[in-house]
Structure formats: structure tokens, C-alpha cells
Design an enzyme around this catalytic site. Structure first.
Site, PDB file in Angstrom:
ATOM      1  N   GLU A  44       0.853  -1.192   0.000  1.00 30.23           N
ATOM      2  CA  GLU A  44       0.000   0.000   0.000  1.00 30.23           C
ATOM      3  C   GLU A  44       0.890   1.243   0.000  1.00 30.23           C
ATOM      4  O   GLU A  44       1.764   1.390   0.849  1.00 30.23           O
ATOM      5  CB  GLU A  44      -0.888   0.010   1.255  1.00 30.23           C
ATOM      6  CG  GLU A  44      -1.673   1.302   1.423  1.00 30.23           C
ATOM      7  CD  GLU A  44      -2.383   1.422   2.768  1.00 30.23           C
ATOM      8  OE1 GLU A  44      -2.728   2.547   3.151  1.00 30.23           O
ATOM      9  OE2 GLU A  44      -2.562   0.397   3.449  1.00 30.23           O
ATOM     10  N   THR A  76      -5.182   6.030   2.088  1.00 30.60           N
ATOM     11  CA  THR A  76      -5.630   7.382   2.455  1.00 30.60           C
ATOM     12  C   THR A  76      -6.551   7.971   1.389  1.00 30.60           C
ATOM     13  O   THR A  76      -6.500   9.157   1.087  1.00 30.60           O
ATOM     14  CB  THR A  76      -4.439   8.325   2.753  1.00 30.60           C
ATOM     15  OG1 THR A  76      -3.408   7.584   3.414  1.00 30.60           O
ATOM     16  CG2 THR A  76      -4.840   9.444   3.710  1.00 30.60           C
ATOM     17  N   LYS A 136     -10.377  -2.611   7.388  1.00 29.34           N
ATOM     18  CA  LYS A 136      -9.165  -2.146   8.061  1.00 29.34           C
ATOM     19  C   LYS A 136      -9.584  -1.633   9.443  1.00 29.34           C
ATOM     20  O   LYS A 136     -10.420  -0.728   9.538  1.00 29.34           O
ATOM     21  CB  LYS A 136      -8.541  -1.030   7.219  1.00 29.34           C
ATOM     22  CG  LYS A 136      -7.487  -0.189   7.920  1.00 29.34           C
ATOM     23  CD  LYS A 136      -6.929   0.829   6.929  1.00 29.34           C
ATOM     24  CE  LYS A 136      -6.394   2.056   7.621  1.00 29.34           C
ATOM     25  NZ  LYS A 136      -5.691   2.962   6.734  1.00 29.34           N
TER      26      LYS A 136
END
Length: 219
Positions: A44, A76, A136
């Protein structure tokens, strides 16, 4: 197999999702190569700076040329505009600090993994209802393995990955896996600012190998 399943399997197989950002394109690429050498096949990259999109576009280019089996995700993601930009750039999966309904609606019909950050059962239910399958837990250091243990039985069809506060030690990793997570997200504890500043790619590679070894012994 669907693309969502392929990405999910890759993250679960390695048991860790390394995440990082660096403003420098060369440092970004060198870190990617050292993670690949360590055995990582899903990474990521966090969209946290102005250089993120151009760096990520270059990562895709280098991946296509040198490491075709590497899956590159973007983190993000907070709105659809960002999701669209990175979709066009070729991201394999998308991660958010929170659950964004519009982002889920944009990505999931395209068979792209969307893993939103959630910290309450209400958020997890909203994400699951929108078709999310991989959650997550964020911030992991605020929630702790006890939270995972407490909610696991309520969400038997979901996979969970904590990000934030997971250390590279066996004790830290084991506590989360024992609680029922499928993988752990690891950023600054693995790819630290100090190592990036020193361009110490050898240590990044060896630390990553250590973590992969720990996870294999726990499986």
C-alpha cells in the site's frame, strides 16, 4: 477468481500489508524493490503528499516492467475524486482511513478491493452492507486485539486487518492473529522515517523478511 478475491488472497497469504509514502520518487521505487526482494507481493502506497500520484504512476510503470506479480494499492483515499485518479493510474486496490459510501459504490462494481478503516460495529455494518469484504481496523493502537476478539463472531463473513500500532515483534503480531485478524497493516514500524532518510534498503528488506517469517510460524 474475481480480482477482489485475488487481492484478498495475496494480502492474507503474506499476512502483512506494508505501507509507506516518500516524497522522493527514487526512494519510493527503491523501497518498493526492497520489499519485493523480501518476498512482498502486495504493497500500500499512501496518498499523503503532492508527489503521491506521480510517484504511484511511476511505481506502476516499474512494477509492469520488473515485478509483474506485485499488487499495488493506494491508501488514504477519502473521496471519489482521489479514487478515480488512482483507478486511472492503475491501482489494484484501495484503502481509506474511514468508510466512504461513494468510494465503495465507485470501486466495488468494478471488482476492485476497497478496504475502509472502521472503529465501531456501526461503521463495519455500513461497510458490509455496501459490499465491503475486507475491513481495516483503524487506528489499531486505539482499538487493540481485544476489540477484534469481541466483534469477530458478529462478522463471520468479513476479513480484518489492523493498521496503526502493530509492532514488528512476535508478541505484537501474535496477539492480533490470535484475536482473529487475517493480516496486519504495517507502516512506520516497518518502513521507518529513519530508514527512509538513511536510504537503508538492506535493513528494510531484512526486517520485512523477519516479519514474514514470524507470520509464517503463526499460521
Amino acid at each position: 477468481m474475481t480480482k477482489i478475491q485475488t487481492v484478498t488472497n495475496a494480502i492474507i497469504n503474506q499476512g502483512i500489508l506494508p505501507l509507506y509514502y516518500n516524497v522522493d520518487e527514487n526512494v519510493t521505487l527503491d523501497i518498493l524493490k526492497s520489499l519485493y526482494k523480501a518476498g512482498i507481493r502486495a504493497v500500500e502506497y499512501t496518498s499523503r503528499g503532492e508527489a503521491a500520484l506521480s510517484n504511484f504512476t511511476k511505481m506502476i510503470e516499474v512494477r509492469n516492467a520488473e515485478m509483474p506479480e506485485m499488487l499495488l494499492g493506494i491508501g488514504t483515499i477519502k473521496n471519489v475524486k482521489q479514487a478515480e485518479e488512482y483507478y486511472k493510474a492503475g491501482a489494484d486496490f484501495f484503502i481509506s482511513p474511514g468508510f466512504v459510501t461513494e468510494v465503495a459504490a465507485f470501486l466495488i462494481p468494478k471488482d476492485l478491493l476497497y478496504s475502509p478503516g472502521c472503529m465501531t460495529p456501526t461503521e463495519i455494518i455500513a461497510a458490509e452492507t455496501a459490499g465491503v469484504t475486507f475491513i481495516k481496523l483503524f487506528p489499531g493502537n486505539a482499538l487493540g486485539p481485544g476489540f477484534m476478539s469481541a466483534i469477530k463472531d458478529v462478522f463471520p463473513n468479513l476479513k480484518f486487518m489492523p493498521t496503526g500500532g502493530v509492532d514488528t515483534t512476535k508478541e505484537s503480531i501474535e496477539s492480533w492473529f490470535n484475536a482473529g485478524v487475517s493480516a496486519v497493516g504495517m507502516g512506520s514500524k516497518l518502513v521507518s522515517k529513519e530508514l527512509m532518510l538513511a536510504k537503508d534498503y538492506v535493513t528494510i528488506e531484512s526486517e520485512t523478511k523477519k516479519v514474514l517469517d514470524i507470520i509464517q510460524t503463526l499460521k
